[in-house]
Write a protein that holds these residues in place. Structure first.
Motif, PDB file in Angstrom:
ATOM      1  N   ASP A  67       0.917  19.100   8.947  1.00 45.16           N
ATOM      2  CA  ASP A  67       1.117  18.970   7.502  1.00 45.16           C
ATOM      3  C   ASP A  67       2.349  18.103   7.277  1.00 45.16           C
ATOM      4  N   VAL A  68       2.258  17.157   6.372  1.00 48.13           N
ATOM      5  CA  VAL A  68       3.363  16.247   6.092  1.00 48.13           C
ATOM      6  C   VAL A  68       3.650  16.275   4.598  1.00 48.13           C
ATOM      7  N   THR A  69       4.898  16.525   4.253  1.00 47.67           N
ATOM      8  CA  THR A  69       5.301  16.567   2.848  1.00 47.67           C
ATOM      9  C   THR A  69       6.547  15.708   2.653  1.00 47.67           C
ATOM     10  N   PRO A  70       6.738  15.157   1.461  1.00 40.46           N
ATOM     11  CA  PRO A  70       7.913  14.302   1.216  1.00 40.46           C
ATOM     12  C   PRO A  70       9.160  15.128   0.950  1.00 40.46           C
ATOM     13  N   GLU A  71      10.308  14.548   1.262  1.00 38.95           N
ATOM     14  CA  GLU A  71      11.564  15.167   0.880  1.00 38.95           C
ATOM     15  C   GLU A  71      11.863  14.715  -0.549  1.00 38.95           C
ATOM     16  N   LEU A  72      11.747  15.636  -1.472  1.00 39.80           N
ATOM     17  CA  LEU A  72      11.837  15.294  -2.888  1.00 39.80           C
ATOM     18  C   LEU A  72      13.280  15.112  -3.334  1.00 39.80           C
ATOM     19  N   GLY A  73      13.472  14.172  -4.226  1.00 36.81           N
ATOM     20  CA  GLY A  73      14.790  13.950  -4.808  1.00 36.81           C
ATOM     21  C   GLY A  73      15.082  14.961  -5.899  1.00 36.81           C
ATOM     22  N   MET A 110       0.819  -1.210   0.000  1.00 38.84           N
ATOM     23  CA  MET A 110       0.000   0.000   0.000  1.00 38.84           C
ATOM     24  C   MET A 110       0.856   1.264   0.000  1.00 38.84           C
ATOM     25  N   LEU A 111       2.103   1.133   0.441  1.00 32.50           N
ATOM     26  CA  LEU A 111       3.007   2.273   0.436  1.00 32.50           C
ATOM     27  C   LEU A 111       3.757   2.317  -0.886  1.00 32.50           C
ATOM     28  N   GLY A 112       2.984   2.328  -1.957  1.00 33.96           N
ATOM     29  CA  GLY A 112       3.576   2.282  -3.279  1.00 33.96           C
ATOM     30  C   GLY A 112       3.471   3.583  -4.036  1.00 33.96           C
ATOM     31  N   GLY A 113       3.134   4.664  -3.325  1.00 33.64           N
ATOM     32  CA  GLY A 113       3.040   5.963  -3.976  1.00 33.64           C
ATOM     33  C   GLY A 113       4.397   6.441  -4.441  1.00 33.64           C
ATOM     34  N   PRO A 114       4.427   7.425  -5.341  1.00 35.04           N
ATOM     35  CA  PRO A 114       5.696   7.872  -5.921  1.00 35.04           C
ATOM     36  C   PRO A 114       6.699   8.406  -4.911  1.00 35.04           C
ATOM     37  N   ASN A 115       6.215   8.924  -3.765  1.00 32.30           N
ATOM     38  CA  ASN A 115       7.119   9.492  -2.769  1.00 32.30           C
ATOM     39  C   ASN A 115       7.061   8.772  -1.430  1.00 32.30           C
ATOM     40  N   ASP A 116       6.317   7.665  -1.354  1.00 28.21           N
ATOM     41  CA  ASP A 116       6.078   7.012  -0.065  1.00 28.21           C
ATOM     42  C   ASP A 116       7.354   6.529   0.614  1.00 28.21           C
ATOM     43  N   ALA A 117       8.369   6.157  -0.139  1.00 26.19           N
ATOM     44  CA  ALA A 117       9.593   5.607   0.455  1.00 26.19           C
ATOM     45  C   ALA A 117      10.543   6.679   0.970  1.00 26.19           C
ATOM     46  N   THR A 118      10.192   7.947   0.786  1.00 23.94           N
ATOM     47  CA  THR A 118      11.116   9.037   1.097  1.00 23.94           C
ATOM     48  C   THR A 118      11.034   9.482   2.552  1.00 23.94           C
ATOM     49  N   ASN A 119      11.972  10.368   2.918  1.00 20.78           N
ATOM     50  CA  ASN A 119      11.919  11.052   4.207  1.00 20.78           C
ATOM     51  C   ASN A 119      10.733  12.011   4.216  1.00 20.78           C
ATOM     52  N   ALA A 120      10.409  12.540   5.389  1.00 23.81           N
ATOM     53  CA  ALA A 120       9.227  13.396   5.498  1.00 23.81           C
ATOM     54  C   ALA A 120       9.533  14.664   6.286  1.00 23.81           C
ATOM     55  N   LYS A 152      14.181  25.830   0.497  1.00 26.06           N
ATOM     56  CA  LYS A 152      13.685  25.657  -0.870  1.00 26.06           C
ATOM     57  C   LYS A 152      13.190  24.235  -1.096  1.00 26.06           C
ATOM     58  N   GLN A 153      13.902  23.253  -0.528  1.00 23.11           N
ATOM     59  CA  GLN A 153      13.448  21.869  -0.648  1.00 23.11           C
ATOM     60  C   GLN A 153      12.081  21.681   0.019  1.00 23.11           C
ATOM     61  N   MET A 154      11.920  22.275   1.195  1.00 20.64           N
ATOM     62  CA  MET A 154      10.646  22.189   1.900  1.00 20.64           C
ATOM     63  C   MET A 154       9.534  22.864   1.103  1.00 20.64           C
ATOM     64  N   LEU A 155       9.869  23.999   0.490  1.00 19.88           N
ATOM     65  CA  LEU A 155       8.885  24.732  -0.299  1.00 19.88           C
ATOM     66  C   LEU A 155       8.465  23.943  -1.535  1.00 19.88           C
ATOM     67  N   LYS A 156       9.422  23.301  -2.199  1.00 23.61           N
ATOM     68  CA  LYS A 156       9.092  22.459  -3.355  1.00 23.61           C
ATOM     69  C   LYS A 156       8.116  21.351  -2.965  1.00 23.61           C
ATOM     70  N   ALA A 157       8.367  20.740  -1.799  1.00 21.97           N
ATOM     71  CA  ALA A 157       7.484  19.670  -1.338  1.00 21.97           C
ATOM     72  C   ALA A 157       6.074  20.192  -1.095  1.00 21.97           C
ATOM     73  N   LYS A 158       5.963  21.395  -0.553  1.00 18.17           N
ATOM     74  CA  LYS A 158       4.638  21.973  -0.309  1.00 18.17           C
ATOM     75  C   LYS A 158       3.912  22.303  -1.614  1.00 18.17           C
TER      76      LYS A 158
END
Length: 306
Positions: A160-166, A57-67, A227-233
């Motif tokens: 609010d929870v957002t992924p840490e994007l690569g 179920m944790l198969g979303g595009p960003n599910d495996a990332t940090n938060a 900026k990384q946090m802002l991109k995630a938002k």
């Protein structure tokens, strides 16, 4: 394939091989000699399959990332600030139990009690996949420790929870669209952090989204992490356009107040934690506030997957 999916498969495969060996021994020595081992192996397989089912179920595009977990007080005055601080502790305890690393990206303390806001970076496999279930408004009902008349009060805090994007995730973040302000850090961090303007506040003008980062001594590093946090938002806001459930978090009418809560934590006149999305509840509120929230997370994700 992610390690979190491979490992349960390996355990099932090993258990099946062991069952085959026990069946051969049972044929030679009698079933009663291997019955206990077969019962144990059956339980191991069921547990591994349940874990595998959940990880799928944790198969979303960003599910495996940090938060990134942002906690903001809502309606309720100083009680809401105190409640936000309690939630911060709850998620910290949860992450520690998982063996995750916790970094405080932003921390703004409320002098009377609790916090005015905080952002945590939770580093570990599937951190975002799990914690995305916590996005929303959390409601607390208790006898207020800040009320001289010991009256019951209701407080709210938003999570609010957002992924840490690569680096492979492209988000159009032009410098002309950013309003960047520097300031002294308001939280703990040593004399250097408090004496220099290392903290950074970034506002994305087109969307109005705001992030603040004061975790590093270097203003440059705080700017880049901000900026990384802002991109995630920004990515989360785009997801909200397709997800009605997220719209309340990122829409113009989203309020951290009564009527928008996803979960209620009641300390008085009885003790109960209830998730309004799944109807999962428990009377052991102390365990929940100590980080025992997996039951709520897992049931929400299962229902969401269906």
């Amino acid at each position: 394939m992610a390690l979190g999916v491979v490992e349960p498969i390996r355990k099932v495969d090993a258990a099946l091989e062991e069952i085959e060996i026990n069946c051969e021994l049972g044929a030679e020595l009698g079933v009663e000699q291997v019955e206990a081992d077969l019962t144990r192996l059956e339980a191991d397989i069921e547990a591994a399959l349940a874990k595998l089912d959940f990880r799928v179920m944790l198969g979303g595009p960003n599910d495996a990332t940090n938060a990134f977990v942002q906690i903001t007080p809502g309606a309720g005055g100083v009680d809401s600030c105190d409640w936000a601080g309690i939630l911060m502790r709850m998620y910290t305890r949860w992450a520690e139990e998982k063996g995750y690393t916790i970094e405080i990206m932003e921390f703004d303390e409320e002098p009377e009690g609790g916090i005015r806001g905080a952002t945590l970076r939770i580093v570990g496999p599937f951190a975002f996949g799990y914690l995305k279930a916590e996005r929303g408004v959390h409601r607390l009902v208790r006898i207020s420790p800040f009320d001289a008349n010991a009256r019951r009060q209701t407080a709210f805090a938003g999570v609010d929870v957002t992924p840490e994007l690569g680096d492979d995730v492209k988000v159009d973040l032009r410098d002309d669209d950013l309003e960047i302000t520097t300031m002294r850090s308001g939280g703990a961090g040593g004399q250097h952090v408090n004496k220099t303007e290392s903290a950074v506040r970034i506002r994305h003008i087109p969307t109005g989204l705001v992030v603040r980062c004061d975790s590093q001594r270097s203003q440059h590093k705080n700017r880049e992490m901000g900026k990384q946090m802002l991109k995630a938002k920004i990515v989360a806001m785009k997801e909200a356009e397709r997800d009605k459930e997220l719209a309340s978090l990122y829409g113009s009418k989203g309020e951290i107040a009564f009527g928008s809560q996803i979960r209620s934590y009641v300390m008085h006149p009885y003790q109960m934690v209830k998730d309004h999305r799944t109807d999962v509840e428990t009377g052991n509120i102390n365990a929940v506030l100590d980080g025992n929230i997996d039951r709520f997370i897992e049931e929400y994700l299962r229902r969401k997957a269906k």
